[in-house]
Design an enzyme around this catalytic site. Sequence first.
Site, PDB file in Angstrom:
ATOM      1  N   GLU A   1     -18.080  -9.881 -10.513  1.00 23.98           N
ATOM      2  CA  GLU A   1     -18.865  -9.588  -8.881  1.00 23.98           C
ATOM      3  C   GLU A   1     -19.951  -9.628  -9.388  1.00 23.98           C
ATOM      4  O   GLU A   1     -20.760  -9.332  -7.692  1.00 23.98           O
ATOM      5  CB  GLU A   1     -17.782  -8.712  -7.943  1.00 23.98           C
ATOM      6  CG  GLU A   1     -16.656  -9.403  -7.967  1.00 23.98           C
ATOM      7  CD  GLU A   1     -15.673  -8.047  -7.243  1.00 23.98           C
ATOM      8  OE1 GLU A   1     -16.228  -7.024  -6.623  1.00 23.98           O
ATOM      9  OE2 GLU A   1     -14.206  -8.004  -6.872  1.00 23.98           O
ATOM     10  N   THR A  15     -22.245  -8.079 -10.790  1.00 27.33           N
ATOM     11  CA  THR A  15     -22.205  -6.460 -10.633  1.00 27.33           C
ATOM     12  C   THR A  15     -24.219  -6.130 -11.290  1.00 27.33           C
ATOM     13  O   THR A  15     -24.285  -5.874 -10.061  1.00 27.33           O
ATOM     14  CB  THR A  15     -21.760  -5.622 -11.719  1.00 27.33           C
ATOM     15  OG1 THR A  15     -20.060  -5.759 -11.380  1.00 27.33           O
ATOM     16  CG2 THR A  15     -22.137  -4.485 -11.678  1.00 27.33           C
ATOM     17  N   PHE A  19     -30.102  -9.266   1.432  1.00 27.13           N
ATOM     18  CA  PHE A  19     -29.337  -9.677   2.144  1.00 27.13           C
ATOM     19  C   PHE A  19     -28.484  -8.782   2.825  1.00 27.13           C
ATOM     20  O   PHE A  19     -29.149  -7.930   3.419  1.00 27.13           O
ATOM     21  CB  PHE A  19     -27.910  -9.585   0.496  1.00 27.13           C
ATOM     22  CG  PHE A  19     -27.878  -8.002   0.384  1.00 27.13           C
ATOM     23  CD1 PHE A  19     -26.813  -6.671   0.670  1.00 27.13           C
ATOM     24  CD2 PHE A  19     -28.558  -7.835  -1.019  1.00 27.13           C
ATOM     25  CE1 PHE A  19     -26.873  -5.839   0.057  1.00 27.13           C
ATOM     26  CE2 PHE A  19     -28.482  -6.939  -1.702  1.00 27.13           C
ATOM     27  CZ  PHE A  19     -27.552  -5.569  -0.736  1.00 27.13           C
TER      28      PHE A  19
END
Length: 80
Positions: A59, A61, A79
């Site tokens: 994912e 990391t 983000f």
Amino acid sequence: MYDKGGLSIGKIAMTKAYDTKITREVAQLGREVMGGNGILHDLYAMKALADIEALYTYEGTYDINALVAGREITGVAAFK
């Protein structure tokens, strides 16, 4: 340490990103040093490489931890 204010999320993220990056490089070098035998499952070099690859890419990391650390250093979030 985190509860006492000695650590921050950014410092923890930077440490996790650095550790997974270096561990991945070490596992790759270990497999490479063993040459053709490095891909044999019973010698564990390839198993170690596969294990760390899962940690590095699971994912995103490494990338997410790098972004969190960068946010703390620069104050600019990449983000939302």
